[in-house]
Design an enzyme around this catalytic site. Sequence first.
Site, PDB file in Angstrom:
ATOM      1  CG  ASP A  81      -0.237  -0.115   2.534  1.00 12.73           C
ATOM      2  OD1 ASP A  81       0.715  -0.916   2.628  1.00 12.73           O
ATOM      3  OD2 ASP A  81      -0.601   0.597   3.487  1.00 12.73           O
ATOM      4  CD  GLU A 138       3.134  -0.875   7.743  1.00  6.31           C
ATOM      5  OE1 GLU A 138       3.244  -0.991   8.985  1.00  6.31           O
ATOM      6  OE2 GLU A 138       3.280   0.212   7.164  1.00  6.31           O
TER       7      GLU A 138
HETATM    8 ZN   LIG Z   1       5.199   3.976   6.214  1.00  3.92          ZN
HETATM    9 ZN   LIG Z   2       6.544   1.319   5.274  1.00  3.36          ZN
END
Ligand SMILES: [Zn+2]
Ligand SMILES: [Zn+2]
Length: 387
Positions: A81, A138
Site C-alpha cells: 500500500d 500496512e
Molecule cells: Zn510507512
Molecule cells: Zn513502510
Amino acid sequence: MPVKNRLADMQPQIAEWRQDIHAHPELMFEVHRTAKKVADLLRDFGCDEVVEGIGRTGVVGVIKGRQSASGRTVGLRADMDALPILEETGADYASINPGVMHACGHDGHTSMLLGAAQYLCETRNFDGTCVVIFQPAEEGGGGGREMCADGMMARWNIDEVYGMHNWPGQPLGQFAIRTGPFFAATDEFNITVVGKGGHAAKPHEAIDSTVVASHLVIALQTIAARNVDPTEQVVVSVTSFETSSKAHNVLPASVELRGTVRSLNKEVRAQAEARVKAIAQGIGATFGAEIDLRYKLGYPVMVNHDRETQYAIDAATKVAGSCDLAPLVMGGEDFAYMLEERPGAYILVGNGDSAPVHHPKFNINDEILPVGASWYAEMVESRLPVA
Ligand SMILES: [Zn+2]
Ligand SMILES: [Zn+2]
C-alpha cells in the site's frame, strides 16, 4: 555486492515492476490493481498455488522446493500500500493518482519479493516450501492482522516468517537489524474537554475548556518525564488541539485533543494508557470540566525473535558482507502481528542518502532492488538447505 547473479541480471525487470507500481499507488485495502499485478506475475513465474483475497486484498503465493523432506515452510512478507501524500519526486514514473504516492517504498518491497519469487520458481534450490505474502494496508489499516485473522499461518503451515523495510540514512544496500523489541506499539487517543462556553470578557461565568485542555497537554508530558522508568522508552505526543470556537471574543465550549502513544513493551504500554486516562479525568475534575476519552490500541510492539534474527543476519551478511545493529524505532509496523503468530525477524535495508519515508520527495533507489530480493531468496535457501 555479492547479490545473487540471477537477481543482479533481473534488476532492470524488477525496477520496471517497481516503477509501474510506483506510478499506480493505491491506499490501504484498496490495492486492487497492485494485487492483481502481483497475482498475475506469480502465476507467470509458475508458483504452485496463488490465492488472492487473503485479508481482503492480500495475495499469497506458494513455491515448492525441489526437495520436500524437511516438511518445513518459510514465509516471506512484503507490503503493497501507498500513502495519502502529494508526490514531489519529479520522477518520470511519478504517481498518476494526485494525492496518493508510494512514500514509504512499499513499491520497492513488493518488487523485491516478486524478484525473489521468480528466482525461487526458476531455481527451486531448497528443501521445503516457500510462501510469499503480499499484504495490503500496512499504513494504519492492519492488513497483516487481517491476513493472520484469515488463518494464513495455519492454512499454509508457515513455520517462520521474515519481512524487510528500506531505510533512508542507512548506507545503500547495507542491512541493519536488532533482536527483541524493535518497532513500537502505536496507540491513539482522542480527549474531548467539555467546559462551559461564554463571553471572553466574562471568564468567571464560563468553564474555559481551552485552559483545561492546555493544562492537560502539559500534564501528559509527565508520563514520559515522571512516570515511566527513564531507562525505558515512551513517547506521548499531542498532535491536534481543536477548539469549538474560532472567534476572538468567545470562550469555546469544548476542545478536542488528539495524540499518539508509542512504547516498546507491554508494561510501559499499559502504564501509559492508565496514566493518560487518570490525568485526563483528574485535570477535568480539577477545573470542573467533563472529559470524554477514547483510547484506541493500535499495532503491538514488533518483537524480533532471537534465533531467527541471527538467521536473518547470516543471510544479510552473505548478501552484503556485513549487517549493522539497527536503532530502536518508535514508529509502528504491522508485521508485528505476524511475529506474534510465528517466530521470525524483520530487517532494514539501506536506501542511502534519500528523503525520509513519508516525505513527498522520498523514492526508493532502484539499485537496492536486487539486494533486497537476494536477502529474501537467501532466507529460503539458507533455512531450507537441500541435502
Ligand atoms: Zn510507512
Ligand atoms: Zn513502510
